[in-house]
Design an enzyme around this catalytic site. Structure first.
Site, PDB file in Angstrom:
ATOM      1  N   ILE A  93      13.499   5.840 -20.591  1.00 51.70           N
ATOM      2  CA  ILE A  93      14.917   5.691 -20.254  1.00 51.70           C
ATOM      3  C   ILE A  93      15.225   4.250 -19.887  1.00 51.70           C
ATOM      4  CG2 ILE A  93      16.694   6.353 -18.587  1.00 51.70           C
ATOM      5  CD1 ILE A  93      15.385   9.075 -18.477  1.00 51.70           C
ATOM      6  N   CYS A  94      16.298   3.756 -20.453  1.00 58.45           N
ATOM      7  CA  CYS A  94      16.789   2.420 -20.154  1.00 58.45           C
ATOM      8  C   CYS A  94      17.993   2.592 -19.238  1.00 58.45           C
ATOM      9  CB  CYS A  94      17.193   1.713 -21.440  1.00 58.45           C
ATOM     10  SG  CYS A  94      17.894   0.089 -21.195  1.00 58.45           S
ATOM     11  N   LEU A  95      17.757   2.491 -17.955  1.00 54.58           N
ATOM     12  CA  LEU A  95      18.845   2.730 -17.017  1.00 54.58           C
ATOM     13  C   LEU A  95      18.676   1.824 -15.810  1.00 54.58           C
ATOM     14  CD1 LEU A  95      21.314   4.436 -16.359  1.00 54.58           C
ATOM     15  CD2 LEU A  95      19.798   6.111 -15.364  1.00 54.58           C
TER      16      LEU A  95
END
Length: 153
Positions: A93-95
């Site tokens: 996840i890119c968060l």
């Protein structure tokens, strides 16, 4: 999260009864981190997004919460196949909300935002999904719905 809830109930039972010795009481204490997580998970479940491309999908996440939470972000991986610009096909996840030293520092609340207001097509992890959205928003929506139908029910 059932583990955390049962841990909390066990601690409250120990406090109410005070039947266990002091040393056993220490073994059953619930940390501030665990209390925070119980509260955050309950709030997340009560405020699930009711709009957007991913409405109706049930997505599973693996969440590793460090002892220093919420000063240190959790490590999160999506276990459900999903067509999403900010989630790789392998589940990473890119968060930024989950990153260490995040300005927002909102912890697990970032997961809800990942499906609504933080959906980011400009800085994608899954470039194919972001480009697909740019080329054809309706076809992107259809592919998301196909993934939900096949993997997220």
């Amino acid at each position: 999260m059932l583990t955390l809830a049962s841990k909390l109930k066990r601690e409250e039972g120990v406090r109410a009864g005070r039947t266990l010795a002091r040393s056993n009481d220490a073994c059953h204490r619930v940390s501030i981190r665990d209390r925070l997580l119980i509260k955050e998970v309950a709030e997340l479940e009560a405020n699930l997004p009711n709009e957007g491309y991913y409405l109706g999908g049930k997505f599973q996440f693996e969440i590793e919460v460090p002892e220093a939470y919420n000063m240190v972000p959790p490590k999160v991986k999506c276990l459900t196949r999903i067509w999403h610009p900010n989630i790789a096909e392998t589940g990473e996840i890119c968060l930024s909300l989950l990153r260490e030293h995040s300005i927002d520092g909102t912890g697990l609340w970032g997961l809800n935002s990942l499906f609504t207001d933080l959906l980011n097509f400009d800085d994608p992890l899954n470039i194919d999904a972001a480009e697909h959205h740019l080329r054809d928003k309706e076809d992107f929506r259809n592919k998301v719905q196909d993934f939900i139908k096949n993997y997220a029910r």
